[in-house]
Design an enzyme around this catalytic site. Structure first.
Site, PDB file in Angstrom:
ATOM      1  N   ASP A  49     -52.098   9.986  89.945  1.00 29.88           N
ATOM      2  CA  ASP A  49     -52.640  11.303  89.616  1.00 29.88           C
ATOM      3  C   ASP A  49     -51.611  12.167  88.893  1.00 29.88           C
ATOM      4  OD1 ASP A  49     -55.387  11.746  90.290  1.00 29.88           O
ATOM      5  OD2 ASP A  49     -54.823  11.219  92.349  1.00 29.88           O
ATOM      6  N   LYS A  67     -29.428 -21.556  68.760  1.00 25.93           N
ATOM      7  CA  LYS A  67     -29.261 -22.993  68.583  1.00 25.93           C
ATOM      8  C   LYS A  67     -27.864 -23.306  68.052  1.00 25.93           C
ATOM      9  CE  LYS A  67     -32.807 -25.291  67.050  1.00 25.93           C
ATOM     10  NZ  LYS A  67     -33.818 -25.547  66.024  1.00 25.93           N
ATOM     11  N   GLY A  84     -40.884 -22.876  68.359  1.00 32.51           N
ATOM     12  CA  GLY A  84     -41.957 -23.328  67.475  1.00 32.51           C
ATOM     13  C   GLY A  84     -42.422 -22.310  66.443  1.00 32.51           C
ATOM     14  N   GLY A 139     -47.675  10.638  94.259  1.00 33.72           N
ATOM     15  CA  GLY A 139     -48.879   9.927  93.824  1.00 33.72           C
ATOM     16  C   GLY A 139     -48.833   9.880  92.308  1.00 33.72           C
ATOM     17  N   ARG A 196     -30.581 -25.342  75.170  1.00 35.70           N
ATOM     18  CA  ARG A 196     -30.812 -23.910  75.339  1.00 35.70           C
ATOM     19  C   ARG A 196     -31.254 -23.689  76.776  1.00 35.70           C
ATOM     20  NH1 ARG A 196     -36.289 -23.793  71.669  1.00 35.70           N
ATOM     21  NH2 ARG A 196     -37.382 -25.332  72.876  1.00 35.70           N
ATOM     22  N   CYS A 200     -46.087   6.261  96.063  1.00 40.56           N
ATOM     23  CA  CYS A 200     -47.162   5.358  96.484  1.00 40.56           C
ATOM     24  C   CYS A 200     -48.193   5.125  95.386  1.00 40.56           C
ATOM     25  CB  CYS A 200     -47.831   5.856  97.757  1.00 40.56           C
ATOM     26  SG  CYS A 200     -48.707   7.412  97.534  1.00 40.56           S
ATOM     27  N   SER A 236     -44.683  12.162  99.160  1.00 36.25           N
ATOM     28  CA  SER A 236     -44.928  10.853  98.580  1.00 36.25           C
ATOM     29  C   SER A 236     -45.551  11.076  97.200  1.00 36.25           C
ATOM     30  CB  SER A 236     -45.876  10.046  99.470  1.00 36.25           C
ATOM     31  OG  SER A 236     -46.151   8.811  98.860  1.00 36.25           O
ATOM     32  N   ARG A 239     -55.371   4.459 102.445  1.00 37.72           N
ATOM     33  CA  ARG A 239     -56.423   5.310 101.862  1.00 37.72           C
ATOM     34  C   ARG A 239     -57.623   5.274 102.794  1.00 37.72           C
ATOM     35  NH1 ARG A 239     -54.378   2.740  96.761  1.00 37.72           N
ATOM     36  NH2 ARG A 239     -53.950   4.391  95.244  1.00 37.72           N
ATOM     37  N   GLU A 293     -48.758  15.053  93.535  1.00 32.07           N
ATOM     38  CA  GLU A 293     -49.496  14.401  92.451  1.00 32.07           C
ATOM     39  C   GLU A 293     -50.094  15.371  91.443  1.00 32.07           C
ATOM     40  OE1 GLU A 293     -52.450  11.803  94.237  1.00 32.07           O
ATOM     41  OE2 GLU A 293     -52.805  13.197  95.868  1.00 32.07           O
ATOM     42  N   ARG A 311     -32.655 -26.794  60.158  1.00 29.47           N
ATOM     43  CA  ARG A 311     -33.444 -26.162  61.227  1.00 29.47           C
ATOM     44  C   ARG A 311     -33.153 -24.692  61.359  1.00 29.47           C
ATOM     45  NH1 ARG A 311     -34.334 -30.240  65.567  1.00 29.47           N
ATOM     46  NH2 ARG A 311     -33.469 -32.161  64.755  1.00 29.47           N
ATOM     47  N   TYR A 366     -38.122   5.402  99.535  1.00 28.30           N
ATOM     48  CA  TYR A 366     -38.941   4.190  99.570  1.00 28.30           C
ATOM     49  C   TYR A 366     -39.928   4.142  98.406  1.00 28.30           C
ATOM     50  CZ  TYR A 366     -42.778   6.978 101.555  1.00 28.30           C
ATOM     51  OH  TYR A 366     -43.760   7.909 101.748  1.00 28.30           O
ATOM     52  N   MET A 403     -40.604 -20.920  63.927  1.00 24.17           N
ATOM     53  CA  MET A 403     -40.036 -21.022  62.576  1.00 24.17           C
ATOM     54  C   MET A 403     -39.950 -22.498  62.161  1.00 24.17           C
ATOM     55  SD  MET A 403     -37.305 -17.943  62.527  1.00 24.17           S
ATOM     56  CE  MET A 403     -36.480 -18.467  64.002  1.00 24.17           C
ATOM     57  N   HIS A 448     -46.446 -26.952  72.912  1.00 25.00           N
ATOM     58  CA  HIS A 448     -46.402 -25.510  72.669  1.00 25.00           C
ATOM     59  C   HIS A 448     -47.141 -24.732  73.748  1.00 25.00           C
ATOM     60  CE1 HIS A 448     -48.168 -21.841  70.964  1.00 25.00           C
ATOM     61  NE2 HIS A 448     -46.903 -21.658  70.590  1.00 25.00           N
TER      62      HIS A 448
END
Ligand code: PEP
Ligand code: MG
Length: 889
Positions: free
Chosen positions: A787, A28, A105, A784, A354, A849, A782, A580, A763, A96, A869, A107, A472
């Site tokens: 797991d 502030k 809100g 996992g 702000r 994945c 890939s 899956r 995995e 303030r 990826y 303080m 608030h």
């Protein structure tokens, strides 16, 4: 070494601070200084640095040096304003809080400091407005008694002085039939002040301070102390803000919005914080002081708009000045601002600015608009949006068809967009307790206060009787992307917090309701929700198209159905990273066939049932591959332990026995046999395919058969077959051999060749150590990470709910490793696997994945270790696209 400055002065003529000094001045204070530099009208004052807060909290004393500096700065202020603190032309001050990080809100604030029995008389003489003076004085007494005497100095714990004073005020209003505070007459205020002063003395055993200097010292100390108030601490712990920073104190000369006609006060956003629309958006109250707007005691009026009561209509000059200031602030701060203003006798003053909190959709619209307005560059727009805001922008809505016949309980103000369903609770405690258990709850309150934040955190939606769009509840809900409706005036909550009247309808704790935070409506019962296709929200499309240009990571999706694939494509998925296959067996007809297969006693019988399943699977893969034509589709072979398919009762066992022509007893024996003590580490993943090669054969035939069929139809299927839970090269080769031989058979049969990949999930830790050898035979890895986290930590992913809360509480864990990759353990294993894998196969394709594929922090890590990826659920795809770009930026 020079002496550190304790106090920073600000005015249009002389300003010591600037925007970059928020460490010292708090947010502030730094922004007030910056506004002064910009020539925005700000009442002059000074900021006491955050370092002084730290020192005060240690010593519990302001210290003589600071006291001397305060006095000096008051002197400068007196010269500048031509008023005197405690003198005949009295200078009044606001005191303030303002920490570096915004803690709205949390303080304290004290206004009108400097009003005493002497100065009230002086001010009446000068202002010729006794009502204004008494109104200001009673505000000081109310605030000071509460903030300084009760909370700060702890003179009367639990007295609830503020509530008692509010009650007295309420009684006067009822007696006199006043509808609002602004109707209360000078005489009434005067009488109330007398009662308030007596009440203070009776409650605290000391009189209300009648000395201006004592008031100022008390107010400054109380603001410092409010840094360690309960709600401030709670907020910091949620928001992960350090406890050591402290708050600055802003002491500022008062301007008055409660001087009568031509005066008012308000809060506004420089753009609409819900939609992002480029208009001044806010609320104000005529003849009022700052706190009135947010307190919800009077219903605020709109700032913009041609309707009666708007600031634009009632005070066109002040409105014009506000519009001009809005442009100035945005051009300078290059972001949407949340401002507080006061109009005193027609003149506009800014009290605060702000960066404004906003909904996800608004954040995206504002950032993309600001690029086209040339305020910011594209990379800045990309940096500015939190990935979670993208998620929020595609939040849930109520299914259109559900609205037909739905019972509307009423309408409030749309404070936090998106829809939510949940069971009603009336206390923050209940919301927290149930929310922690994963239940959907809607927190219903008369109004929320910062004390409720722990419950709001766990609620799916928030509904309040009172308050406006800047209350608030609204601010917090928007900041957290929660569905929220405020100002729902038909609501009456029962005293025992167990039920409420929604208009005429009684709703009990535990009843389901549905909120639409985008238009403010509240419905009875649980309505079905859906999410908006991304294509309908142009700014998001635009933003993500920029993200795509920066990011290196490809984003795929975890999808098991053609419908999910369509959705994921709309969200910009570049392939399927995990299909899956077990999910395909969970429909009524197939599950029966599948159970028969599992329970078959002989291989011959098993083959028969697998033959029955083959056409279904082939059709599924055909549809998915067709939908995802030209992009990779990673299909995983059967993974879960068999018992997951055998959660059946006696009756079903009987029916199965009959159709398998076996005795019920024999079948029960086999069900029993398939139970495992520790199924997550039992016969699952590739262990299933190794035990029952015919299952792998059937699945490979379904996948490759579908692809070959599509190839015949001149499509471009890109199949990747993935073997789950592999630890050693032997396991992988066992399964790969089956897949290759199925391919050779089918290829001959179809007289068609196909390029396809065979790879593995990584995995279990052992796979990371065997990565080099495995990679020599695998086309892709890939990770996992679900797991891999389970097997690295040895935490059962299905049972962590029982001990994780204690782990977080006792700070044994600082975050959930199933949500974000634990870099030191799981991450280190991944790095090992990447290094070894690349050494074994330089063209190895690498992805993730597990659920972490949609988590921004984990995405940054995946980018860093050189994965190609990430794959995540369809709705996380847009989030991942942005997070992947941010990982590069
Ligand atoms: C994993 O373990 O990370 C994974 C993607 O597989 P699942 O969650 O199906 O076990
Ligand atoms: Mg797994």
């Amino acid at each position: 070494m020079g002496v550190k400055k304790k106090i920073y002065f600000f005015s249009e003529q002389k300003t010591d601070g600037s925007k970059s000094m928020s460490d010292v001045l708090g947010g502030k204070g730094a922004n007030i200084a910056e506004m002064c530099r910009l020539g925005v009208p700000v009442p002059p004052g000074f900021t006491i640095s955050t370092e002084e807060c730290q020192s005060f909290l240690k010593k519990q004393d302001l210290g003589s040096n600071l006291k001397r500096d305060i006095k000096k700065n008051i002197g400068v202020l007196e010269t500048l304003t031509k008023k005197s603190f405690g003198g005949n032309n009295p200078l009044l001050l606001s005191v303030r809080s303002g920490a570096k990080a915004s803690m709205p809100g949390m303080m304290e604030t004290v206004l009108n400091v400097g009003l005493t029995s002497k100065t009230t008389k002086d001010l009446i003489k000068i202002s010729k407005n006794d009502r204004f003076v008494y109104d200001s004085y009673r505000r000081l007494i109310m605030m000071y008694a509460d903030v300084v005497m009760e909370k700060g100095l702890g003179l009367g714990e639990g007295v609830g002085i503020r509530e008692k004073m509010e009650f007295l005020l309420q009684k006067t209003k009822e007696r006199k039939n006043y509808s609002s505070d602004s109707d209360v007459s000078a005489e009434d205020w005067k009488a109330l002040i007398k009662k308030y002063l007596a009440l203070v003395e009776k409650s605290f055993g000391v009189p209300f301070p009648d000395d201006h200097n004592e008031q100022l010292r008390g107010a400054i100390e109380a603001v410092f102390l409010s840094w360690n108030g309960k709600r401030a601490k709670e907020y910091r712990s949620f928001e992960k803000i350090s406890d050591n920073v402290g708050t600055a104190v802003n002491v500022q000369s008062m301007v008055f919005g409660n001087l009568g006609k031509g005066c008012g006060t308000g809060v506004a956003f420089t753009r609409n914080p819900s939609s992002g629309e480029n208009i001044l958006f806010g609320e104000w109250l005529p003849n009022a002081q700052g706190e009135d707007v947010v307190a919800g005691t009077r219903t605020p009026q709109k700032v913009s708009g041609r309707e009666k009561n708007s600031l634009e209509k009632e005070m066109p000059k002040a409105y014009k000045a506000l519009e001009k200031t809005r442009k100035k602030l945005e051009t300078h701060f290059k972001d949407m601002q949340d401002i507080e203003f006061t109009v005193e006798n027609g003149k506009l003053w800014l009290l605060q600015t702000r960066t404004g909190k906003r909904s996800g959709a608004a954040a995206i619209k504002i950032a993309t608009d600001m690029v086209s307005e040339r305020l910011i560059k594209k990379d800045e727009a990309l940096r500015r949006i939190k990935p979670e805001q993208v998620y929020e922008s595609i939040l849930k809505n109520i299914q259109e068809k559900e609205l037909d016949g739905a019972v509307l309980l009423g309408k409030g103000l749309p404070a936090g967009p998106g829809a939510a369903v949940g069971q009603v609770v009336f206390t923050a405690e209940k919301a927290e307790a149930l929310g922690k258990k994963g239940r959907d709850v809607v927190l219903v309150r008369r109004e929320t206060s910062p004390e409720d934040i722990h419950g709001m955190r766990y609620a799916s939606g928030i509904l309040t009787e009172r308050g406006g769009l800047t209350s608030h509840a609204a601010l917090v809900a928007r900041g957290w992307g929660k569905s929220c409706v405020v100002g729902f005036y038909g609501l009456k909550i029962a005293e025992n917090n167990r039920s409420a009247l929604f208009g005429k309808k009684k709703i009990k704790e535990g009843d389901w309701i549905t909120l639409n935070g985008s238009d403010g409506s509240v419905f009875e019962k649980k309505l079905e929700l859906f999410q908006q296709p991304i294509k309908d929200f142009e700014p998001l499309d635009l933003l993500l198209s920029w993200a795509d240009r920066y990011r290196k990571l490809e984003v795929r999706t975890n999808a098991d159905t053609p419908e999910d694939c369509v959705k994921a494509l709309q969200f910009g998925a570049q392939g399927v990273g995990l299909c899956r296959t077990e999910h395909m067996f969970f429909n009524e007809k197939r599950i029966l066939q599948f159970r028969k297969m599992i329970l078959a006693g002989k291989r011959g019988d098993r083959l028969k049932h697998l033959d029955g399943l083959l056409p279904y699977q082939r059709k599924d893969f055909y549809k998915i591959l067709k939908t995802m034509d030209g992009v990779p589709v990673t299909v995983r072979l059967l993974d879960p332990p068999f018992h997951e398919f055998l959660d059946i009762g006696e009756k079903e066992v009987g029916a199965l026995a009959k159709s398998l022509k076996e005795s019920k007893k024999e079948l029960l024996r086999r069900v029993e046999q398939l139970q495992e003590i520790n199924p997550m580490l039992g016969r699952r993943g590739c262990r299933l395919g190794i035990s029952y090669p015919e299952i792998t054969e059937m699945q490979a035939e379904a996948i490759l058969g579908a692809a070959l069929q599509l190839k015949k139809e001149k499509k471009k299927p890109r199949v990747e077959i993935m073997v789950p839970l592999v630890g050693s090269i032997e396991e992988f080769l066992n399964q790969k051999k089956i897949i290759v031989s199925v391919y050779e058979r089918l290829s001959k049969k179809h007289k068609q060749k196909l390029v396809y990949k065979v790879g593995t999930m990584i995995e279990v830790p052992k796979a990371c150590f065997s990565a080099k050898t495995i990679a020599k035979h695998a086309d892709f890895f890939s990770f996992g990470t679900n797991d891999l986290t389970q097997t690295t930590f040895g935490f059962s992913r299905d049972d962590v709910g029982s001990f994780f809360p204690g782990y977080f509480e006792k700070e044994i864990l600082s975050f959930d490793p199933f949500e974000s990759i634990d870099k030191k353990s799981v991450g280190a294993l991944m790095e090992t696997a990447v290094k070894k894998g690349k050494a074994g196969n330089p063209v190895l394709s690498l992805g993730v994945c597990g659920e972490h594929g949609g988590d921004p922090k984990s995405i940054t890590f995946c980018n860093k270790i050189g994965l190609h990826y990430v794959s995540c659920s369809p709705f996380r795809v847009p989030v991942a696209r942005l997070a992947a770009a941010q990982a590069v930026l």
